[in-house]
Design a protein around this motif. Sequence first.
Motif, PDB file in Angstrom:
ATOM      1  N   ILE A 112      17.324   4.452  -6.400  1.00  0.00           N
ATOM      2  CA  ILE A 112      17.320   5.554  -7.362  1.00  0.00           C
ATOM      3  C   ILE A 112      15.984   5.574  -8.105  1.00  0.00           C
ATOM      4  O   ILE A 112      15.331   6.596  -8.242  1.00  0.00           O
ATOM      5  CB  ILE A 112      18.502   5.414  -8.345  1.00  0.00           C
ATOM      6  CG1 ILE A 112      19.823   5.489  -7.572  1.00  0.00           C
ATOM      7  CG2 ILE A 112      18.444   6.470  -9.446  1.00  0.00           C
ATOM      8  CD1 ILE A 112      21.063   5.200  -8.398  1.00  0.00           C
ATOM      9  N   ASN A 113      15.572   4.378  -8.530  1.00  0.00           N
ATOM     10  CA  ASN A 113      14.300   4.217  -9.214  1.00  0.00           C
ATOM     11  C   ASN A 113      13.120   4.684  -8.389  1.00  0.00           C
ATOM     12  O   ASN A 113      12.258   5.409  -8.853  1.00  0.00           O
ATOM     13  CB  ASN A 113      14.092   2.731  -9.501  1.00  0.00           C
ATOM     14  CG  ASN A 113      14.132   2.471 -10.964  1.00  0.00           C
ATOM     15  OD1 ASN A 113      13.226   2.858 -11.682  1.00  0.00           O
ATOM     16  ND2 ASN A 113      15.192   1.843 -11.409  1.00  0.00           N
TER      17      ASN A 113
ATOM     18  N   TYR B 290      12.895   8.512  -7.890  1.00  0.00           N
ATOM     19  CA  TYR B 290      12.424   9.231  -9.075  1.00  0.00           C
ATOM     20  C   TYR B 290      10.935   8.978  -9.298  1.00  0.00           C
ATOM     21  O   TYR B 290      10.193   9.865  -9.723  1.00  0.00           O
ATOM     22  CB  TYR B 290      13.239   8.838 -10.313  1.00  0.00           C
ATOM     23  CG  TYR B 290      14.499   9.670 -10.467  1.00  0.00           C
ATOM     24  CD1 TYR B 290      14.427  11.008 -10.840  1.00  0.00           C
ATOM     25  CD2 TYR B 290      15.756   9.134 -10.222  1.00  0.00           C
ATOM     26  CE1 TYR B 290      15.568  11.784 -10.968  1.00  0.00           C
ATOM     27  CE2 TYR B 290      16.915   9.899 -10.348  1.00  0.00           C
ATOM     28  CZ  TYR B 290      16.802  11.232 -10.737  1.00  0.00           C
ATOM     29  OH  TYR B 290      17.934  12.001 -10.854  1.00  0.00           O
TER      30      TYR B 290
ATOM     31  N   TYR C 252      18.787  12.827  -8.097  1.00  0.00           N
ATOM     32  CA  TYR C 252      19.333  11.926  -7.086  1.00  0.00           C
ATOM     33  C   TYR C 252      20.847  11.990  -7.198  1.00  0.00           C
ATOM     34  O   TYR C 252      21.412  11.689  -8.247  1.00  0.00           O
ATOM     35  CB  TYR C 252      18.834  10.516  -7.378  1.00  0.00           C
ATOM     36  CG  TYR C 252      19.141   9.479  -6.313  1.00  0.00           C
ATOM     37  CD1 TYR C 252      18.130   8.989  -5.486  1.00  0.00           C
ATOM     38  CD2 TYR C 252      20.429   8.962  -6.156  1.00  0.00           C
ATOM     39  CE1 TYR C 252      18.392   8.023  -4.528  1.00  0.00           C
ATOM     40  CE2 TYR C 252      20.694   8.000  -5.193  1.00  0.00           C
ATOM     41  CZ  TYR C 252      19.680   7.529  -4.387  1.00  0.00           C
ATOM     42  OH  TYR C 252      19.946   6.575  -3.450  1.00  0.00           O
TER      43      TYR C 252
END
Lengths: 152, 155
Positions: free
Chosen positions: A104-105, A108, A115
Amino acid sequence: MNKDAVILIAEDDPGHVELVKRNLWRSCVDNDILPFKDGQEILDFLFKRDDKAKRDEKAFYLLLLDIRMPKVDGLEVLRQIKEDEELRKIPVIILTTTDETSEINRFYEMGCSFYMIKPADYTKFMEAVENLGTFLSLEWVKVPLVDGVGAC
Amino acid sequence: MNKEGVILIAEDDEGHFELIKRSLQRAGVCNEILRFADGQETLDFLFVRGDGPKREHDKEYLLLLDIRMPKIDGIEVLEKVKEDPELKKIPVVMLTTTDDPRTIDRCHKLGCSIYVVKPVEYQDFAEAVRKVGLLLSVVEVPQINGMPKTKGVVK
């Protein structure tokens, strides 16, 4: 979204493509929806390397992008889009089964717009796509015109 | 968005802020909401400077950003956020009355997540924000760790 905007879906699972399309329609999204079965196909379309299906010179796009796909994966697709001066304007929404925080990190960091995790439960998956569709069907959501040729 | 995530709203118009907050809540969004009345306040919070409230470590944030605001406008806020290696991960939803294609273009080039025009009619505005809320309830938001790298602001 702008009425003439086209929703691109890069997803290798045909069942998921159908489900996403159906639920976007159900939530009144009446934009054109174009499916791509892997990362290579979507890149060829965007960077106009495919003679049969290539993006229009002047058009509005939004991309729903799966991560795990054959040939070229979603991370690489996102990287190439966001490195391109013109294509980087396209909002990219990740739609995936991967729910790792590090992923997810990373997405982004690379510039995805949102997401979204595909819930394993069918009904929840439908609901999630409907929520997305309800948002995208808003005429007040504006995506930009992509009008360059795109660096090859 | 996780329950612990915080929604930041940079909006100079108090009435608009109240409407946005209520409409998000109507969509079932029950996250903490923080308001900033101008671009300066927003940046001070994010870059952890000044005397006001400050961003915390390891928290999830999402920013709803107006463009026309006193002191520092939303475009400059977006630019500063997206230039920072850590803050750039924060999803930024533009929520503004401006529907000029050049501004829409500029914000997407700078890296906003999505651009929503505020409808003029009250009902339409409330409904649009409610639908933003529906979207927020199904997306994941990253944690922002550490302090910004910008010189002189770390305390």
